[in-house]
Each structure stands twice: as C-alpha cells, then as structure tokens.
Design an enzyme around this catalytic site. Sequence first.
Site, short mmCIF file in Angstrom:
data_model
loop_
_atom_site.label_atom_id
_atom_site.label_comp_id
_atom_site.label_asym_id
_atom_site.label_seq_id
_atom_site.Cartn_x
_atom_site.Cartn_y
_atom_site.Cartn_z
N GLU A 159 -5.06 11.20 -1.76
CA GLU A 159 -5.88 11.15 -3.01
C GLU A 159 -6.88 12.30 -3.09
O GLU A 159 -7.16 12.72 -4.22
CB GLU A 159 -6.58 9.80 -3.12
CG GLU A 159 -5.64 8.62 -3.35
CD GLU A 159 -4.75 8.28 -2.15
OE1 GLU A 159 -5.18 8.54 -1.01
OE2 GLU A 159 -3.63 7.80 -2.36
N ASP A 166 1.05 10.14 2.61
CA ASP A 166 0.08 9.07 2.37
C ASP A 166 -1.33 9.69 2.36
O ASP A 166 -1.51 10.87 2.70
CB ASP A 166 0.22 8.04 3.51
CG ASP A 166 -0.63 6.79 3.32
OD1 ASP A 166 -0.98 6.47 2.17
OD2 ASP A 166 -0.94 6.14 4.34
N ASP A 198 -0.94 0.08 -1.75
CA ASP A 198 -1.13 -1.15 -0.99
C ASP A 198 -1.21 -2.37 -1.89
O ASP A 198 -2.29 -2.90 -2.15
CB ASP A 198 -2.39 -1.03 -0.13
CG ASP A 198 -2.24 0.09 0.90
OD1 ASP A 198 -1.09 0.42 1.26
OD2 ASP A 198 -3.28 0.63 1.33
O1 MIG Z 1 -5.30 3.40 5.83
O2 MIG Z 1 -0.36 4.65 7.47
O3 MIG Z 1 -0.64 2.82 1.77
O4 MIG Z 1 1.62 2.26 3.29
O5 MIG Z 1 1.27 1.86 6.06
C1 MIG Z 1 -4.01 2.90 5.73
C2 MIG Z 1 -0.83 3.35 7.41
C3 MIG Z 1 -3.04 4.05 5.74
C4 MIG Z 1 -1.87 3.28 3.77
C5 MIG Z 1 -0.53 3.22 3.12
C6 MIG Z 1 0.35 2.30 3.89
C7 MIG Z 1 0.47 2.77 5.32
C8 MIG Z 1 -0.91 2.86 5.96
N1 MIG Z 1 -1.77 3.73 5.16
#
Ligand code: MIG
Length: 817
Positions: free
Chosen positions: A417, A414, A488
Amino acid sequence: MSHWSLRSLLLAASVLGAATGAATAQDNHFIFVGGYRSFARIPGGVVARADNGTVRIEQLAGGTFRVRYAFNAAFDTAASWAVLPESLTTAEPRIQDTPESLVVAGSALTVTVRKHPLRLGFTDSAGVKLFAETLGAGHQGARVTHILARPAGAHYFGLGEQAFPLDRTGQNLILWNTDAYGYRGQSTPLYSSFPFYIGLRDGRAYGIYYDDSYQSEFDFGAKLKENVGFTAEGGDLRFYVFPGPGVGAVLAAYTRLTGRTPLPPEWALGYQQSRYSYYPDSELTRLAYEFRSRSIPCDVIYLDIHYMDGYRVFTWNPQRFPDPARLLRDLRAQGFKVVTIVDPGVKVDSAYDVYRQLLAQQGEVMWPDGSPYVGQVWPGRVLFPDFSLATTRTWWGDLHRRLVEPGVAGIWNDMNEPANFGGRTLPDVATFAHGTADHAEYHNLYALAEAEATYDGLRRIQPDRRPFVLTRAAFAGIQRYSSIWTGDNQATWEHEALAIPMVLGLGLSGVPFAGVDIGGFGGAPDAELFSRFLQLGTFLPFMRTHSDIGSPRREPWAFGPVYEAANRTMIRLRYRLLPHLYTAFFQAARNGSPVARPLVYTYQEDTATYAVNDEFLFGDHLLVAPVAREGVDSRPVYLPAGRWYRFGTDEGVEGGRTVAASAPRVHPAAREDTSFVGGIPLFVQGGAVIPMQAVEQYVGERHMDTLELHVWDTDAATPVPSELYEDAGEGFAYQQGAYRLTTFLTRAAGPALEIAVTAKGAYEGAASDFRVVVHGLTRAPAGVTVDGSPLQVRFEPRTKIAVFDVRPDARSIRVER
Ligand code: MIG
C-alpha cells in the site's frame, strides 16, 4: 440542467472539503473556473480560457475525450502512470463557436462548453445527454474538485473493489491504498484505488477516469445530494471520458487507454492453495501428496513469509528450505507450481546484499534531506524501494532471478500500500524520485510501479513464459501486470457475500483477474461456510484458498469426508469448465471485458439488474447464484428475460423474473456423488455453447484431444453467439497465430436447432474432436446432419441429452427436433 440552489451546493462542497483535509487560511474556499474569455484551436481540440483557469479538450483516437483543467498558468505534462502513451494519439473534432457556447463534436461524443460561467456538458453522437457540470471544475490551493449533476435515474458503477453494493449511488468512497485488516461492509478506503466509474443514464453508458493518483474522494450524492463529485488532495484535474453506449464499449475504451490483462498462464486459472504459512519443505511435499492421493485437482501452492531467511526478500530460509530447487522440481513433476510472497520492505542489514545494493544506488524512499527513510515491517527495520525510479524497477525485476532459477512460477506482492507498522503507511514527508516527488503523489502508485517492475523482470528472466503476479494494493492500469485479491477478509457470511460485489467491481474497473481468500483469511469457518465459500470461489476468476497464521487449517479435506467430497466436486467442476473460463480470459485480453460479469454488464437494458449484488455471469451465458446465507437450502435467483436452463438438471425456466432455486446444503448423511453440482444454483442461457473438458489433476496433465461442446436448446431465431479459444496455455506463440478461435452461432431454424461454426487461427495442439452434448430437448432428435450429411446420435431418454461427435472443421450442425 436541473434544479439546485447554489447555496446548498456550496455548502455541500465545503462539507466535502472538510472531510478530506484542512485548508490553509488564505485559500480556504474553492475557486471555480468562472466565465469564458477566449479559445484557441490545438491539435485534436481546443483550449479555452476562463476567468480563473484554462481547460484543454482533446479527442483521442477511438472517440474518447481528454479534458485537462489548469488553475495556474501551466498544464502538468508529467506522464501518467496508468495511461499508455501509445493510446494518446488525437483525432480532429469539429468545432462550432456561438455566443453562448463552444461545441466540440467528436465521432462518438460531443462536448458543449457553455460560456457563462464556463461549464461542460457531454452528449452522445445522437445528442442524448450523458452528464453535465454543475459547479464544474474548481480548486482550493492544491486540492482539485469536479462537480457534476446527478440526474434522477442515473446509476454509477466502478471504483474497483469496494465493500459496498455495486451501484455507487448514495456512496462516499475514499481512494487511499490502505492495509485494511479487519475491514467489513461499508469500510473505505481499502487496498486499491481505481478513480474510474461508469455512468448509466436511460440505459446508455459512458465512463470517466480521473487521472490523478493523490488521495481522492468520490461522492455519488451522499453529501453532494443531487451532484456527483470528485475531490483530490492534489494533482491535475485531468479526466478522460469514454463513449458507450454499451457498458462493454466503455470498458473497451477505458482499457484501450490503461491497458488490458494479457493472457495468463493457463495453470493460474486452476485451483490454488495457500496458508500463512506452509513450511518447512516436508509440509509442501505432504500437501502435494494429499491433493494427488485424494484426487482433488490443484495447480498452485503458495509460500507465505516464513520461507524467507529472517524475512529478507529474495532469500530462502536454510533450515526450512535447504534445497528449494530440488523441492520445486519434485513438486513440478507432480504438476504443482509454487508462488512465493515478495514484500517491498528490504531489511536493514549490512550483511545482506539486497540492502547494500539498494542503498548504494540510492534507490530507496528518502527523507526530504536525502537520507534513507527507515520503516518497520516483518523483517524489522526496512528500506522501501522507490519504484518510481526506472533503475530501481529494473534492479528489483532482475532480483527475481533468485526465485525463478530454483523454479518459482509466480510472485505474490503483499504489503504494498505500502504498509508500515505503527503509522500504517509512509509519513507525508517521505519523498520519491530523489526528493523531487512526495509520498502524497506516489502512495497510490506504489503497488502499480512495483507490479510493473515485477512483471517486466519476469518477462526478461523467462521470455517464453507468461508472468503470473498477484497483488494486494493497486491503481488503475494494474491489470496490465497483475491479478488482485481482496486482502484480509474474514470467515463470516458477511464476507462471503461481500466477495461478489468486490470482485465484480474490479471487473467493471478493467481488472478481470480477481478473487478473494476462499474461506476467509481471518477466523474459523465452519464446514458449511467453507463449502459455500468454495462454491462461490469456483466461479471467481482467481480461485485460491488462504488462511491466517494460527487459524484452523482449511484444505478442501479439512472438514471431514462428506464436505471433502462436496469440495472436490466443485474443484473438479472448475477444471471441467476450464475451456470456457480460458475463453473468457481471452475475451478480457481482447476487449477488457470482465470474467466474472455483473448482470448489468450483459443486460444493461434491464434496470432490475443494477441492484443485483449476489449473482453474476461466469464468462458468457453461465449465471452463478452463490449461497451466502447460513442454514438455507434454496435462494431466490433473478433471471434476465429469456429462456434459461438449470445447469445439472436441464430444467427449463423462463426469465424476466425471480425464481426460487434449490441449493441444498451438504449434509453429512449424503453419499459421495462426484456429479452433484446442485448445491449452487447455476443457470445457462438457451442457445449457449459452453465448452468443457475432462477433469485433470492440474492444467496440462494430459492433452485433451476431445473437447465437449455443451449446447442448450433455443426457440429463438436470433442467433446466440458463443466462443471457444484454444492455444498452448503458456508462452507467446499465440501472438504469431498459434491459436484457434471457434465461434458458434446457435438459433432455431424452423424445427431444427442450428449451430453455425466458424474458426480462425492455426494451432496444432487444438482439440481434434468435438463431442457435442445437446441439453434441453424434449424428445429424441429426428436426426442430426453435419454439413448436410446425417450422423449417428445417442439419446439418453432419462436426461434427454443427445450426444454426437463432430470434427472441428464442421461448419453447420442441424439437430432436427
Ligand atoms: O501483516 O504475509 O493480506 O494474505 O498471509 C500480514 C502474511 C501480512 C497480509 C496478507 C496475507 C498474508 C499476510 N500478510
């Protein structure tokens, strides 16, 4: 070439320029390559010189062309991150030089270099025009642009996950990987960048991949009107052109260049349950108990960021998870695999060995003066590993031992980017590769390089296991290492509808293994929305429910017993269809085909399919028409020409038109009926063979000795091909021949329905019996013969289904109708 005024084009080009960045005073207009001067032969093609630049045109093995423009003296020889070096062998084209043009004729494509001014046009081997440059190739300082004609009737697909309709005509899309929390329809940019599209002109397809990782903008006639344009903030103007004429052929050529998704472990095709976050350990034990005691199949549970010790990657929180190895062993004994999130940010903490190791090897993203860049994410102050460095990738990959050894089965990447609190991402001045490369070049590649590190690390740690990696951000080529989810999304009907073109767009960009957060990540779906979302998710290649911290829970039983029964039915259907789904993944690994296929992929000769954004095919032959509208009990379904059957009732429907299909909502007054699949319109093509299996609670719960071959009747004499691929579902023995691929050709042979069967490969674990289930008959068959010998058939007069058993070495099955 068509009619445009040069003035309007130049205006359009400067508008395009104004949108993506300011130019400096001395280079504030675009310079195009200008007139032709000379050419020379090079291996695989030609290099042509023009007034303001040079172009190299080379044919690669397989008929793809590579075109590189250089406006300054040298061509950038830096290896691309997306392209497989082994795919770059050249193949000699034929060259013909005339006063007007230089013609480079390859096996499937011909490039005509018009000389004054220098502009390229591509035709197929039959001489049919595919596309041509209008303004062509230009630059404005470091920015590059490429402008082509957009003839009437041309259509464009690709560019990965986009919150737009699949046909890109009229769209303007930005590729810059972005943590896009709160995105909705028409938002751009999103999380991933795929500078690849498929053009369709008069039903013939070709593809273009711009091998450039800088921020880019694709304009399909939004600002450029009768033109299609690509503009990037930097990099080489380097693109590959893939021959068709089939959309499938284009994808095969594109994925030959950028790689294909290897077969995932079969368990990764099962149902997956996630939440931000399940903790502590007892919560997982309870979750596992709920699934098994309710007989709702599930393979995977996710651990989001709270499993870590203060968000330090590769650690466990000692209070919440005091004995991870034991927990994961207990879960494994019940068939559950655990996937953990891994974010890139490494907490600045001198007591934390991962931080110390990263700093010691100078493997982090730096300021231009060589000092570490310190960002801010969940752990507080962090370093960002610089995955452009091979040393950092190897180190990072090896760190996964700390998760794999206690039993973690897969990795979820995650925030790659990369996301950075406050400024969204890294600052422009951040540097990569020890100060030799800038963020602008590496931003869009960050997740790709991270996924490579993760995948290769998992391969090294467990050489006999197929890695499972899930990522949010991505670039072209990610399909070699990882699956993708669309970030999200929200618990709204709009987002359920968007899920379809987003996942299909990924499939048309070489990424078959994709899905969305079922139910929507943010917000609170009501029971109806959740069950509709889950119906759709049942047919997405990656099937996972996930939800935001603080949002209402959304396990399949969270909406009361009636909805629980409906949700269970869909998840069970997913497991029933696993042999079919696994075969679709095999096909994707073989030739880059999508698993969730837009109708245009299979029926490109039918232009009505180009605008279909709310239906798709689940592998071969099975058309899915999810309901993404509140309060309805039916929906219109476009069926391509041919004979179709409603899955579940076997009602026959003639295609080539839109039909009304019933899709009753789950109703609290309904009784539990686990065979009920009528809530989502599913149609099977006549002649199809869809392999199915018995329900299991998780993949591999027991060995399936018998597989069901569901066959739908056909009147067509042209054979309908179907496949069944079987292997161990794990490991790599299939690469040494431990698989069985069975091919079925179904056709009408006079009064009989005939199925010709061939098989290849030797896999000991393959099913020892096939139960053939024939649908769509009007009466009891007069007889069935297998390889000439008559067989006993059971016929169910109410459902008009005929059932008989054959051995997998049966080669010819005839059902006398
Ligand atoms: O700032 O890890 O898209 O699936 O549950 C949020 C917490 C960070 C974004 C991800 C989401 C995940 C969440 N993350």
